[in-house]
Design a protein around this motif. Structure first.
Motif, mmCIF file in Angstrom:
data_model
loop_
_atom_site.group_PDB
_atom_site.id
_atom_site.type_symbol
_atom_site.label_atom_id
_atom_site.label_comp_id
_atom_site.label_asym_id
_atom_site.label_seq_id
_atom_site.Cartn_x
_atom_site.Cartn_y
_atom_site.Cartn_z
ATOM 1 N N THR A 57 -5.395 0.475 7.326
ATOM 2 C CA THR A 57 -6.095 -0.227 6.243
ATOM 3 C C THR A 57 -5.286 -1.433 5.781
ATOM 4 O O THR A 57 -5.827 -2.529 5.611
ATOM 5 N N ALA A 58 -3.994 -1.246 5.569
ATOM 6 C CA ALA A 58 -3.132 -2.350 5.138
ATOM 7 C C ALA A 58 -3.104 -3.457 6.182
ATOM 8 O O ALA A 58 -3.268 -4.641 5.850
ATOM 9 N N TYR A 84 0.860 -1.176 0.000
ATOM 10 C CA TYR A 84 0.000 0.000 0.000
ATOM 11 C C TYR A 84 0.895 1.224 0.000
ATOM 12 O O TYR A 84 1.895 1.255 0.718
ATOM 13 N N SER A 85 0.539 2.226 -0.794
ATOM 14 C CA SER A 85 1.321 3.455 -0.789
ATOM 15 C C SER A 85 0.441 4.630 -1.183
ATOM 16 O O SER A 85 -0.600 4.458 -1.830
ATOM 17 N N GLU A 86 0.885 5.799 -0.762
ATOM 18 C CA GLU A 86 0.153 7.021 -1.093
ATOM 19 C C GLU A 86 1.109 8.199 -1.017
ATOM 20 O O GLU A 86 1.933 8.285 -0.108
ATOM 21 N N VAL A 124 -3.498 10.900 7.669
ATOM 22 C CA VAL A 124 -3.802 10.118 6.466
ATOM 23 C C VAL A 124 -2.896 8.890 6.409
ATOM 24 O O VAL A 124 -3.332 7.789 6.073
ATOM 25 N N ALA A 125 -1.628 9.063 6.763
ATOM 26 C CA ALA A 125 -0.683 7.950 6.764
ATOM 27 C C ALA A 125 -1.102 6.874 7.764
ATOM 28 O O ALA A 125 -1.016 5.677 7.467
ATOM 29 N N ARG A 142 -4.151 6.186 8.696
ATOM 30 C CA ARG A 142 -5.293 5.475 8.113
ATOM 31 C C ARG A 142 -4.830 4.458 7.076
ATOM 32 O O ARG A 142 -5.334 3.338 7.022
ATOM 33 N N LEU A 143 -3.871 4.838 6.240
ATOM 34 C CA LEU A 143 -3.342 3.911 5.247
ATOM 35 C C LEU A 143 -2.709 2.696 5.912
ATOM 36 O O LEU A 143 -2.950 1.552 5.500
#
Length: 141
Positions: free
Chosen positions: A35-36, A15-17, A28-29, A31-32
């Motif tokens: 999620t992963a 996962y990346s953003e 936000v990081a 949350r990512l």
């Protein structure tokens, strides 16, 4: 700390953003990362992982060069999760060896070191990735 000249394995899936290089991107990081971890059934790592990504985003916000950073969450091995932040600075981070007195800043990599099994920086021709690894099902040694 480990510094290597080539990137390590990224695992699959990952996962990346890309996020703005600002402290507010830590939310936000987180949350990512959550999620992963939920997708992989590793929710038990969520609190430590959230702490690690918060510190890495904070460091990148303070020290990176361009206006964006990239957050990456991957499986670096069957029993490992790697959490990293990529930025365009080739300056490698150094973990402080003192508590920085009464100051509340400057302890991020000490925290990352205490929570992760290992951490390091992968250097690229154009920047670096600072990362920490958590071990699944076992407390960091």
């Amino acid at each position: 700390m480990t510094v290597t000249a080539t990137p390590g394995p990224t695992g699959h899936p990952g996962y990346s953003e890309t996020l703005p290089r600002q402290p507010e991107s830590a939310a936000v990081a987180r949350r990512l990362v959550r999620t992963a971890l939920a997708a992989w059934g590793l929710e038990d790592l969520a609190e430590d992982a959230a702490l690690v990504i918060t510190e890495l985003v904070s460091n990148a916000s303070d020290h990176a060069r361009l206006e964006s950073i990239r957050v990456i969450v991957s499986r670096s091995g069957e029993n490992r999760v790697r959490i990293g932040v990529v930025d365009r600075s080739r300056v490698t981070p150094e973990r402080r060896t003192d508590s920085n007195g009464d100051q509340t800043r400057g302890r991020g990599l000490m925290i990352v070191d205490s929570v992760t099994e290992c951490w390091g920086a992968d250097l690229y021709p154009w920047g670096k990735q600072v990362w920490g690894e958590l071990r699944c099902g076992k407390a960091p040694s």
